[in-house]
Design an enzyme around this catalytic site. Structure first.
Site, PDB file in Angstrom:
ATOM      1  N   ARG A 183      30.708 105.468  -9.152  1.00 57.25           N
ATOM      2  CA  ARG A 183      31.883 105.008  -9.878  1.00 57.25           C
ATOM      3  C   ARG A 183      31.481 103.997 -10.941  1.00 57.25           C
ATOM      4  O   ARG A 183      30.405 103.405 -10.888  1.00 57.25           O
ATOM      5  CB  ARG A 183      32.921 104.413  -8.934  1.00 57.25           C
TER       6      ARG A 183
ATOM      7  N   LYS B  18      43.373  99.600  -8.325  1.00 55.13           N
ATOM      8  CA  LYS B  18      44.766  99.685  -8.741  1.00 55.13           C
ATOM      9  C   LYS B  18      45.619  98.647  -8.014  1.00 55.13           C
ATOM     10  O   LYS B  18      46.586  98.145  -8.565  1.00 55.13           O
ATOM     11  CB  LYS B  18      45.307 101.101  -8.507  1.00 55.13           C
TER      12      LYS B  18
ATOM     13  N   GLU C 205      45.988 109.838  -8.264  1.00 59.11           N
ATOM     14  CA  GLU C 205      47.194 109.586  -7.487  1.00 59.11           C
ATOM     15  C   GLU C 205      48.149 108.817  -8.394  1.00 59.11           C
ATOM     16  O   GLU C 205      47.777 107.773  -8.941  1.00 59.11           O
ATOM     17  CB  GLU C 205      46.873 108.754  -6.232  1.00 59.11           C
TER      18      GLU C 205
END
Ligand code: ATP
Ligand code: MG
Length: 561
Positions: free
Chosen positions: A262, A272, A36
């Site tokens: 992850r 983020k 994104e």
């Protein structure tokens, strides 16, 4: 890319792909990396990039780069461009396959209409609070919204009016009609469109409704013919929903979602949102601050793409979340830089040495190899004269026995040069600080590997006083002082390491380093690996970032890791 990288070790995803190819379920492999564009990529994204592009490479398929841009509020061209740049920097290429989920808006909307026509989606008037209330809990089934039984015709009309802008933001949603009693909360009639008047960095104001990730993602995958859609473990519970959309909409493909663990790295944060806060609140100088775990930060610090790829391969791909120690990443970097970085000499904390028996006004040049094991990397000449600088730490007035460096009466070899002996120590009469050493040299001891038979245990680095260059060196430490910032109820910012940056001015480097290109990497002998800062270096006035020390100083200190 090297051969060793081409033969990546196997993992459970490779096994699944092998089976899918053997069974004929797929005849090619198409993966995607779907960031994104709402921030800069970090080292966790690198794991996903290496995995997706690596699989495509090894199975001779392809990997798409898709901007997952369905959330206009936080997305921008700046972020999207930086993502493209960084994927290339890591050594991967999407070829012609660059996509934007925002390009699919029209298609996605038609698929939403299809669901409505099939009686599988409805427009809901519940407020967000009501919706939460109706949703139930893990132990309690949800209740149907009063709007759940609207007719397809009414829903279609309302959906089109949502798109046309007839209703205010948040007034209505489009929801999939699945199962309000499902033990999986994700299946309790999830929202698939919301009304949000927000300028989109690509579609502008063309839309006032935007699709949700869970709806847009599987359909985008299907549209692009993705075969294996890899995501992190927190999406495991979303997989039934992913499959529900694929099963109930007339999409062209049948992608399969596979989840993997992850990457979590110690002593840093990787969300983020938090990285953006660090930037906005000025805790760091920007996304590319060399202490940041962002790829722009690591690049500016001096990390190589090869080291990051090796790291991603070494940590492997598994099914359970694990913390990886920062030293694993740094070791990959040292291994790469040890091979690739030319050597140079720099003195971080200079102490003047006068060679009393070397004639004033005279100078010499010594031949110095750019890499001890790699003659093909060439050599350079380094100037020597009566006054030089050595590292302050390489002198002790009253040293312990095993200190094989300079001390009154002791001898050391100057790297690539002569043996010198410390004859006299000059101090500031007031502070008592050592300001100068007066030494004598032995003219018969020159050479990189002299066979002069002299037994001198220590070799130290140095630079010529007159012909070296003053520069600034920035030394970095962990951005946070605990392995898992923000634990124990504390705000992660409370764990910022106050000593993560130290700026040294008045350092001295070989004159040739005044002309190096920004971003060039060196090993400063005995000190570590350094990189000419890409933003703040100027011709003749370089600024060096310490990329990594020669050894893991944290392991030595036994910081409990
Ligand atoms: P954040 O939660 O920090 O905003 P994100 O996962 O929402 O990160 P995206 O831009 O959506 O960020 O991520 C793009 C891809 O990178 C996704 O497929 C995601 O699964 C993957 N990814 C993100 N963080 C990690 C990580 N720490 N380890 C491995 N893959 C990751
Ligand atoms: Mg995400």
């Amino acid at each position: 890319m090297s051969n060793s990288e081409a033969k990546a070790p196997t993992n459970f995803i490779r096994n699944i792909i092998d089976e899918d190819l053997a069974s004929g379920r797929h005849d090619k492999v198409i993966t995607r990396f779907p960031p994104e564009p709402n921030g800069y990529l970090h080292i966790g994204h690198a794991k996903s990039i290496c995995l997706n592009f690596g699989l495509a490479r090894d199975f001779k398929g392809r990997c798409h780069l898709r901007m997952d841009d369905t959330n206009p509020e936080k997305e921008s061209v700046e972020y999207a461009e930086a993502i493209k740049d960084l994927v290339h920097w890591l050594g991967y290429d999407w070829g012609e396959h660059l996509y934007y989920a925002s390009d699919y808006y029209e298609r996605l909307f038609r698929w939403a209409e299809e669901l409505v026509e099939k009686g599988l989606a409805y427009v809901d008037d519940l407020t967000p609070e009501q919706m939460r209330e109706f949703r139930g809990t893990l132990t309690e089934a949800g209740r149907p919204s009063p709007c759940r039984e609207r007719s397809a015709a009414e829903n279609l009309d309302l959906l089109r009016r949502m798109r046309a802008g007839d209703f205010p933001d948040g007034a209505r949603t489009l929801r999939a009609k699945i199962d309000m009693a499902s033990p999986n909360m994700n299946l309790r009639d999830p929202v698939i469109y919301r009304i949000q008047r927000h300028h989109h960095y690509r579609t502008g104001d063309a839309w006032c409704i935007y699709p949700m990730y869970d709806f847009a993602h599987p359909l985008s995958d299907a549209l692009e013919g993705i075969t294996h859609s890899l995501c992190t473990l927190e999406f495991e519970d979303h997989r039934p929903l992913y499959d529900w959309f694929i099963d109930n909409i007339s999409v062209p493909g049948r992608p399969r979602q596979i989840e993997f663990a992850r990457l979590s790295l110690g002593f840093t944060v990787m969300s983020k949102r938090k990285l953006l806060e660090l930037v906005r609140e000025g805790h760091v100088s920007g996304w590319d601050d060399p202490r940041m775990p962002t790829l722009v930060g690591l690049r500016r610090r001096g990390f190589t793409p090869a080291a990051i790829r090796t790291f991603c391969e070494r940590i492997g791909v598994g099914k359970s979340d694990a913390w990886i120690d920062m030293s694993v990443l740094e070791d990959c970097l040292r291994e790469d830089l040890n091979e690739s970085a030319p050597r140079a000499m720099g003195v971080l904390s200079p102490l003047r040495v006068v060679i009393t028996n070397f004639p004033e006004g005279q100078s010499e040049e010594f031949e110095a190899a750019n890499h001890p094991q790699k003659p093909e990397m060439g050599s350079r000449r380094i100037p020597f004269s009566r006054e030089i600088y050595v590292e302050r730490d390489d002198f002790m007035e009253d040293p312990p026995k095993k200190f094989f460096r300079l001390a009154p009466g002791r001898e050391v070899r100057l790297r690539y040069g002569y043996i010198i002996r410390c004859d006299e120590v000059v101090k500031d009469p007031e502070s008592g600080e050592v300001t100068e050493l007066r030494c004598s040299y032995d003219p018969d001891t020159l050479g990189a590997n002299p066979k002069d038979g002299r037994k001198v245990k220590g070799t130290i680095h140095w630079v010529c006083a007159a012909r070296s260059l003053a520069c600034e060196v920035r030394q970095y430490d962990r951005l946070f002082s605990v392995p898992n910032p923000g634990t124990g109820g504390a705000d992660y910012r409370a764990h910022l390491n106050p000593d993560s940056l130290s700026i040294l001015t008045g350092c001295r480097v070989e004159p040739a380093l005044g002309e190096v290109a920004p971003g060039s990497r060196f090993q400063f002998e005995r000190l570590g690996y350094f990189c000419a800062d890409s933003k703040d270096s100027a011709a003749g006035r370089p600024v060096f970032n310490r990329t990594v020390t020669l050894r893991d100083s944290w392991a030595k200190l036994g910081q409990g890791r």
